[in-house]
Scaffold this active site. Structure first.
Site, short mmCIF file in Angstrom:
data_model
loop_
_atom_site.label_atom_id
_atom_site.label_comp_id
_atom_site.label_asym_id
_atom_site.label_seq_id
_atom_site.Cartn_x
_atom_site.Cartn_y
_atom_site.Cartn_z
N ASN A 77 -32.15 111.40 103.19
CA ASN A 77 -31.22 110.51 103.90
C ASN A 77 -29.77 110.98 103.81
O ASN A 77 -28.97 110.67 104.69
CB ASN A 77 -31.37 109.09 103.33
CG ASN A 77 -30.26 108.17 103.76
OD1 ASN A 77 -30.26 107.65 104.87
ND2 ASN A 77 -29.28 107.98 102.88
N ASP A 116 -26.66 116.56 94.12
CA ASP A 116 -26.01 117.16 95.29
C ASP A 116 -27.11 117.93 96.02
O ASP A 116 -27.64 118.91 95.46
CB ASP A 116 -24.88 118.08 94.84
CG ASP A 116 -24.15 118.74 96.01
OD1 ASP A 116 -24.76 118.89 97.09
OD2 ASP A 116 -22.98 119.11 95.84
N ASP A 146 -27.52 110.62 94.60
CA ASP A 146 -26.31 110.75 95.42
C ASP A 146 -25.31 111.58 94.64
O ASP A 146 -25.53 111.89 93.46
CB ASP A 146 -25.71 109.36 95.74
CG ASP A 146 -24.94 109.31 97.05
OD1 ASP A 146 -23.94 110.05 97.17
OD2 ASP A 146 -25.32 108.57 97.96
N TYR A 174 -22.84 118.21 113.79
CA TYR A 174 -23.75 117.17 113.31
C TYR A 174 -25.03 117.18 114.14
O TYR A 174 -26.14 117.13 113.59
CB TYR A 174 -23.04 115.81 113.42
CG TYR A 174 -23.83 114.62 112.94
CD1 TYR A 174 -23.95 114.33 111.59
CD2 TYR A 174 -24.45 113.76 113.85
CE1 TYR A 174 -24.67 113.22 111.15
CE2 TYR A 174 -25.16 112.65 113.42
CZ TYR A 174 -25.26 112.38 112.07
OH TYR A 174 -25.97 111.28 111.64
#
Ligand SMILES: NC(=O)c1ccc[n+]([C@@H]2O[C@H](COP(=O)([O-])OP(=O)(O)OC[C@H]3O[C@@H](n4cnc5c(N)ncnc54)[C@H](O)[C@@H]3O)[C@@H](O)[C@H]2O)c1
Length: 260
Positions: free
Chosen positions: A87, A60, A37, A152
């Protein structure tokens, strides 16, 4: 014995939310898991909770150098990479007119280009093993369009296309690629947008209720779908979209019609 015994997995966006639950589910099934993450402190804590078979690495997803480092470190520490779960993602709400080109590009950069870079990064290892499973976390917004969710939705459609092409390209190398399409996830993703949606409370509630199974999917329900696609139980399954959405994308639901 867990279904992922002796397997090694990388999960992106695993410091919190759905990704953290996916990581915990894979560890539960015997895998060694690298949680990654951009949230380093939360990521270290999330990995610590999972014990010796979990560790955290900063990644990243938009940075190729980060992917190269994490893949090299994972191979050094664990010797193989069996599962990659894409994810990590960001949300932006806004109509086309209210979304700048810069914002649209940023959403695609994280949600679509990131998984592309990650897929490229693990291919040498997975091809050498002649085995691998890559799971892309898309969304119901990647299965059907939605007004006000333009960037999105486009990014989540994109990642499904990436998964299908990867499935066709890589099947002969023993690598499978599939998408999970949840309705629901972490409040921390959509919470910051709620003030903008305040005027639409009834409509958004109806959106979540008017489906076969009302409400949204739990983190656990999403993680179990990822686990299935990651495991050998899905050995002949590649290029599919698995909705975890209570039937939201199955068709139209009109509550009153259930009494006809
Ligand atoms: N929250 C929802 O309602 C919902 C609905 C459908 C699908 N999803 C999908 O589920 C997945 C998990 O999301 P969530 O609900 O747990 O939200 P979340 O915001 O808690 O998780 C996303 C994670 O990705 C990380 N991230 C963001 N940008 C990154 C980057 N550039 N590099 C690496 N990591 C980065 C964040 O730090 C965060 O930990 C996402 O793919 C999301 O699109 C969520």
């Amino acid at each position: 014995m867990g279904v992922l015994e002796n397997r090694v997995a990388i999960v992106t966006g695993a410091a919190r939310g759905v990704g953290e639950t996916i990581a915990a589910t894979l560890v539960r099934e015997g895998a060694r898991v690298v949680l990654t993450d951009v949230l380093d402190e939360q990521g270290v804590q999330a990995a610590a909770k999972l014990g010796a078979n979990a560790r955290f690495a900063h990644l990243d997803v938009t940075r190729e150098a980060d992917w190269a480092r994490v893949v090299a470190e994972t191979l050094e520490a664990c010797g193989r990479i069996d599962v990659l779960v894409h994810n990590a993602a960001i949300l932006h709400l806004g109509t086309i007119e209210n979304t700048s080109g810069e914002t649209f590009r940023r959403v695609l950069e994280v949600n679509t280009v990131g998984p592309f870079l990650g897929t490229r990064a693990v291919l040498p290892a997975m091809k050498a093993q002649q085995k691998g499973s890559i799971v892309y976390v898309s969304s119901i917004d990647g299965l059907v369009g939605m007004n006000g969710v333009t960037a999105y939705s486009a990014s989540k459609f994109g990642v499904r296309g990436l998964a299908k092409s990867a499935a066709l390209e890589l099947g002969r190398s023993g690598i499978r690629a599939n998408s999970v399409c949840p309705a629901g996830g972490n409040f921390e993703m959509y919470g910051p947008w709620l003030p903008k949606l305040a005027g639409f409370a009834e409509q958004t509630a109806a959106y979540n209720e008017n489906r076969g199974i009302p409400g949204t999917a739990s983190f656990a329900a999403i993680a179990e779908a990822v686990l299935f696609l990651a495991s050998d139980a899905a050995s002949s399954i590649t290029g599919v979209d698995l909705p975890v959405d209570g039937g939201a994308t199955a068709g139209k639901f009109i509550a009153g019609f259930n009494t006809l």
